[in-house]
Design a protein around this motif. Structure first.
Motif, PDB file in Angstrom:
ATOM      1  N   ALA A 199      13.554 -13.606  73.991  1.00 35.09           N
ATOM      2  CA  ALA A 199      14.686 -13.099  73.215  1.00 35.09           C
ATOM      3  C   ALA A 199      14.365 -11.787  72.501  1.00 35.09           C
ATOM      4  CB  ALA A 199      15.133 -14.149  72.200  1.00 35.09           C
ATOM      5  N   TRP A 200      13.119 -11.576  72.063  1.00 33.87           N
ATOM      6  CA  TRP A 200      12.800 -10.352  71.348  1.00 33.87           C
ATOM      7  C   TRP A 200      11.317 -10.047  71.382  1.00 33.87           C
ATOM      8  CZ3 TRP A 200       9.199 -11.587  67.848  1.00 33.87           C
ATOM      9  CH2 TRP A 200       9.257 -12.818  67.216  1.00 33.87           C
ATOM     10  N   THR A 201      11.025  -8.787  71.097  1.00 36.81           N
ATOM     11  CA  THR A 201       9.668  -8.322  70.867  1.00 36.81           C
ATOM     12  C   THR A 201       9.735  -7.376  69.687  1.00 36.81           C
ATOM     13  OG1 THR A 201       9.939  -6.487  72.380  1.00 36.81           O
ATOM     14  CG2 THR A 201       8.967  -8.501  73.284  1.00 36.81           C
ATOM     15  N   GLY A 202       8.657  -7.193  69.001  1.00 35.79           N
ATOM     16  CA  GLY A 202       8.642  -6.293  67.864  1.00 35.79           C
ATOM     17  C   GLY A 202       7.658  -6.756  66.813  1.00 35.79           C
ATOM     18  N   VAL A 203       7.978  -6.527  65.556  1.00 37.10           N
ATOM     19  CA  VAL A 203       7.098  -6.875  64.447  1.00 37.10           C
ATOM     20  C   VAL A 203       7.750  -7.969  63.614  1.00 37.10           C
ATOM     21  CG1 VAL A 203       5.964  -6.009  62.370  1.00 37.10           C
ATOM     22  CG2 VAL A 203       6.156  -4.557  64.381  1.00 37.10           C
ATOM     23  N   VAL A 204       6.949  -8.949  63.246  1.00 35.32           N
ATOM     24  CA  VAL A 204       7.415 -10.038  62.385  1.00 35.32           C
ATOM     25  C   VAL A 204       6.797  -9.832  61.014  1.00 35.32           C
ATOM     26  CG1 VAL A 204       7.379 -12.529  62.024  1.00 35.32           C
ATOM     27  CG2 VAL A 204       7.577 -11.614  64.335  1.00 35.32           C
ATOM     28  N   TYR A 205       7.605  -9.866  59.970  1.00 32.33           N
ATOM     29  CA  TYR A 205       7.117  -9.719  58.603  1.00 32.33           C
ATOM     30  C   TYR A 205       7.103 -11.083  57.933  1.00 32.33           C
ATOM     31  CZ  TYR A 205       7.865  -4.768  59.342  1.00 32.33           C
ATOM     32  OH  TYR A 205       7.822  -3.492  59.841  1.00 32.33           O
ATOM     33  N   VAL A 206       5.969 -11.411  57.306  1.00 32.08           N
ATOM     34  CA  VAL A 206       5.805 -12.702  56.663  1.00 32.08           C
ATOM     35  C   VAL A 206       5.293 -12.472  55.249  1.00 32.08           C
ATOM     36  CG1 VAL A 206       4.632 -14.937  56.767  1.00 32.08           C
ATOM     37  CG2 VAL A 206       5.228 -13.743  58.878  1.00 32.08           C
TER      38      VAL A 206
ATOM     39  N   GLY B 176       2.828 -12.981  46.901  1.00 31.57           N
ATOM     40  CA  GLY B 176       3.495 -11.686  46.954  1.00 31.57           C
ATOM     41  C   GLY B 176       2.977 -10.739  48.018  1.00 31.57           C
ATOM     42  N   GLU B 177       1.990 -11.142  48.803  1.00 33.05           N
ATOM     43  CA  GLU B 177       1.486 -10.271  49.869  1.00 33.05           C
ATOM     44  C   GLU B 177       2.458 -10.281  51.035  1.00 33.05           C
ATOM     45  OE1 GLU B 177      -3.246 -10.240  49.780  1.00 33.05           O
ATOM     46  OE2 GLU B 177      -2.400 -12.206  50.249  1.00 33.05           O
ATOM     47  N   LEU B 178       2.542  -9.148  51.723  1.00 29.95           N
ATOM     48  CA  LEU B 178       3.409  -9.012  52.892  1.00 29.95           C
ATOM     49  C   LEU B 178       2.542  -8.709  54.095  1.00 29.95           C
ATOM     50  CD1 LEU B 178       6.298  -8.853  54.029  1.00 29.95           C
ATOM     51  CD2 LEU B 178       6.233  -6.405  53.543  1.00 29.95           C
TER      52      LEU B 178
END
Length: 51
Positions: free
Chosen positions: A32-39, A44-46
């Motif tokens: 369905a997708w490719t890219g960057v995942v932000y967690v 509070g760290e990203l």
């Protein structure tokens, strides 16, 4: 997939053996997708993970 997948809103999410992240359409089996995942973490760290 190398891990136990998570299923939500018609998509299956999981990680491959090489550490790649996947989102697959549960109905078609197509990626369905490719890219960057932000967690975000509780302290509070990203983190950005390339998918």
């Amino acid at each position: 997939m190398f891990c136990a997948p998570a299923v939500a809103d018609g998509f299956v999410y999981g990680a491959g053996e090489g550490g790649d992240l996947y989102a697959v359409d549960a109905a078609t089996g197509k990626e369905a997708w490719t890219g960057v995942v932000y967690v975000g973490s509780e302290n509070g760290e990203l983190f950005a993970v390339t998918a």
